[in-house]
Design an enzyme around this catalytic site. Structure first.
Site, PDB file in Angstrom:
ATOM      1  N   LYS A 215      47.601  97.130   5.782  1.00 23.75           N
ATOM      2  CA  LYS A 215      47.855  96.646   7.142  1.00 23.75           C
ATOM      3  C   LYS A 215      48.956  97.473   7.823  1.00 23.75           C
ATOM      4  O   LYS A 215      48.872  97.774   9.021  1.00 23.75           O
ATOM      5  CB  LYS A 215      48.231  95.164   7.097  1.00 23.75           C
ATOM      6  CG  LYS A 215      47.046  94.283   6.655  1.00 23.75           C
ATOM      7  CD  LYS A 215      47.483  92.889   6.244  1.00 23.75           C
ATOM      8  CE  LYS A 215      46.294  92.012   5.866  1.00 23.75           C
ATOM      9  NZ  LYS A 215      46.714  90.727   5.238  1.00 23.75           N
ATOM     10  N   GLY A 313      42.408  82.840   6.265  1.00 24.40           N
ATOM     11  CA  GLY A 313      41.573  81.645   6.347  1.00 24.40           C
ATOM     12  C   GLY A 313      40.285  81.943   7.095  1.00 24.40           C
ATOM     13  O   GLY A 313      40.244  82.818   7.967  1.00 24.40           O
TER      14      GLY A 313
END
Lengths: 441, 441
Positions: A215, A313
């Site tokens: 990231k 999620g």
């Protein structure tokens, strides 16, 4: 035979979408495409149709998804030739790269959440997309639902970014938080997180910082318009963080966070690093707890910005995927594609030794006269200026020891490491010299 | 005569930009266009050229800006016919609308920071832009440097937004902050803020909530894909907030903030309101201090997101303008324009009486037996369920009084107002019944 038809305007051809993978995120994306059809049609300007989902096991039932959509022939799906968008949610690099490239070459735009692939191959993918005149969007690859890719790619593109600093891995943030609350050590907390499903059975990608490094590479490429790959990122995980580091941080008015930091150095180099650090309680990142992610951006004109939200999620990540899907759909309707990842500044990557930051260094030392002075001298000899020096006596009277802790002003990483190495050889040091960087002033 | 030229590729024609207004923000935008030419060329794909600036006084010197750029003929500038982008930084509505429309009709894309104009006329402008095939971007119109327009317009466009709640006015946030720190009353704090330049000589637009209401209208339109104008926004300013409200908030573990709230109600209506409210200290908006702005977004899939940053100021606002300028420039290079503001859901605006939220109600009452019971009964009769009831005795023994404070569970605004009106008529109430909504659980 020359009659002109006077029928009502034809129904617009739907935007054809195929998905690769149908796990936690994919299931949510499929649900949203099916459930929100009317809104999506208005927002895109054309209806949207999910035409196929490539999975390993096409027999397995998935709630609410038409079983006829499933296929095990991923390559056949992405090369069927009539697709507008391929949503890639498999993850990993080697298996997926050829599928994504085949989709692009077949004329489909790509929406992906695959940080590893982007951090390895953004150039290849971006160039292929530019050549084919299709879009490549990846908001979900960094910090889950938090809009950070688009703000960097567009909102801040007229500004000069100085630093991007984020908490971009929920698992490690959960573990460090728990260590802070319970006072427990790393191994114990990891085991508990695994039992609760907050950490994988093989936690390496999270706890060793690989996920955060991918990231960081993506954020750095966007922020500085330069090529940064995961392999360019300096990386330390949280496995060596002990309860005593957390306690020491608290004494300093700090918490310990795993940070992904990309910064523009005055000499033109770009520094990109992932490591645990002490963050002052007063800094907005300090209060980001549990599975939340946050990205702090400092730019020349805008100043300090922060973006906060759920970092992972199914549903949150699906939200980011859907945003990209609508954007790509709108582009299709207008017959255009966005430009690729706009890498034009070929900036060198700084080595970790080039970095300047602040440090907290602690060690158990013999409780003898002159030790504090010797420690302070060692820092001075290496050109490291100290901000605070604390010495706390140990409880034992048989072997009188003390814990010494110093915090430095801004100092050079190489100088601090040399000083720490030298201290490690001194006879008055008992055990390990512990070093944590201090970030976010 | 048929010779083919073999010269090097021609220099790309520059993107021609004109500016309306050259105040605090305009000066910074002009500086950035001039200073960052090389980077902007790479990011846009073409060089960028500032061709003119319309001002009231073309003689006045402005640091670092070529005086030949200035003109007092704004209409002549925007209709010269060769412009790619007009950057509108004058502000206000009536004077500016015809200029922006003329620019659009002449084929220029528009970047504006003008919240008042957008909150009044977004439809007109957006339709004109769609018709002319040009862009209309306005990231700087809401919350200064914080990327919030683009995240709502694109990143979250595949999600269903439930609430947008923001601190979007720096002046009132500064005043409420100061009141909280010093314990001083509103008038005194405003005077101090004016002396320090944090509030205008005529502070009406800020302290009466007009500025926040315009921003709320823009945020609501983007979030809910429906038409919301400033006139649709329920609006209460902070002029009636007294030191005792701030104290009462502290007792409840809250701070007082001026909030702009847009929410989607279960019956399909949209509620948009600006008013002071108690915000629990644990909520991320509570710690947004001084001139910072923050926007909290809750959506069905992404969950809770927050965007934080400088809400005003020349350079931060210029950063947002420049991001739009590069985006619009990139669109020009590709020969396209983004779709307008995507209003398709014609949702009714809820009246304030329809709102459900929590309330803190306080009043000075006679210290007599039965008063607390009478107050509680009044709430019960209006169907308002109480969460806490506190009674604190006054200091005077001659006229024994007490301060009673209740907080409610979620309740209907109309019911609470009816109850408060009735309480105001009771003889045991001394003075005014004070009501503050409680937001952000």
């Amino acid at each position: 035979m020359n009659q002109t038809s006077t029928s009502s305007p034809p129904e617009l051809a739907p935007l054809k979408v195929a998905m690769l993978g149908c796990g936690t995120v994919g299931t949510q994306v499929a649900r949203l495409i099916t459930q929100s059809g009317d809104d999506l049609r208005e927002r895109i300007g054309r209806p949207i149709e999910l035409v196929g989902i490539a999975v390993r096991d096409a027999i397995k039932q998935r709630d609410g998804i038409d079983p006829q959509l499933f296929t095990t022939d991923a390559l056949g799906l992405v090369t069927r030739g009539d697709l507008d968008v391929v949503v890639e949610l498999i993850g990993g690099i080697e298996e997926v790269r050829p599928l994504v490239l085949a989709a692009i070459e077949s004329g489909a735009s790509v929406v992906t959440a695959n940080k590893a692939l982007l951090a390895a191959d953004a150039d290849t993918l971006s160039q292929a997309a530019d050549k084919a005149g299709v879009d490549l969007y990846y908001e979900a690859a960094v910090a889950g639902a938090i809009p950070i890719v688009r703000p960097l790619r567009e909102s801040l593109v007229g500004d000069e970014i100085i630093t991007v600093m984020g908490i971009v891995n929920g698992t490690t943030n959960y573990i460090l938080d728990k260590m802070c609350t319970t006072g427990a050590d790393f191994d114990e907390t990891l085991a508990e997180a695994q039992a609760l499903g907050y950490a994988e059975a093989d936690p390496t990608a999270d706890v060793e910082g690989y996920d955060a490094a991918a990231k960081a590479a993506i954020l750095a490429s966007l922020a500085f318009h330069t090529r940064v790959r995961a392999a360019d990122v300096y990386r330390e995980g949280i496995t060596r963080i002990a309860a005593q580091d957390i306690r020491q941080a608290r004494v300093n008015g700090c918490v310990v966070k795993l940070l992904a930091i990309a910064s523009s150095l005055p000499d033109g180099k770009v520094s990109v690093r992932v490591h645990p650090a002490m963050v002052p309680n007063s800094h907005p990142l300090a209060s980001v707890s549990g599975a939340y992610n946050a990205v702090f951006v400092e730019s020349r004109e805008a100043g300090r910005l922060m973006f906060l939200g759920p970092g992972a999620g199914g549903a949150p990540t699906a939200s980011a995927v859907m945003g990209d899907l609508v954007t790509v759909g709108r582009n299709r309707v207008r017959g255009v594609a966005a430009r690729g990842h706009n890498v034009y500044a070929h900036r060198p990557i700084a080595s970790m030794g080039d970095v300047h930051t602040r440090y907290a260094v602690s060690a158990e030392v013999a409780d003898e006269p002159g030790v504090l002075a010797a420690v302070a001298s060692c820092f001075a000899e290496h050109g490291v200026s100290l901000q605070t020096v604390d010495q706390e006596l140990g409880a034992s009277t048989d072997h009188p020891t003390a814990t010494i802790q110093v915090t430095t002003h801004q100092a050079n990483e190489a100088d601090v490491q040399a000083c720490v190495d030298e201290l490690g050889l001194r006879s008055f040091i008992h055990g390990q010299v512990r070093v944590l960087r201090v970030e976010g002033n």
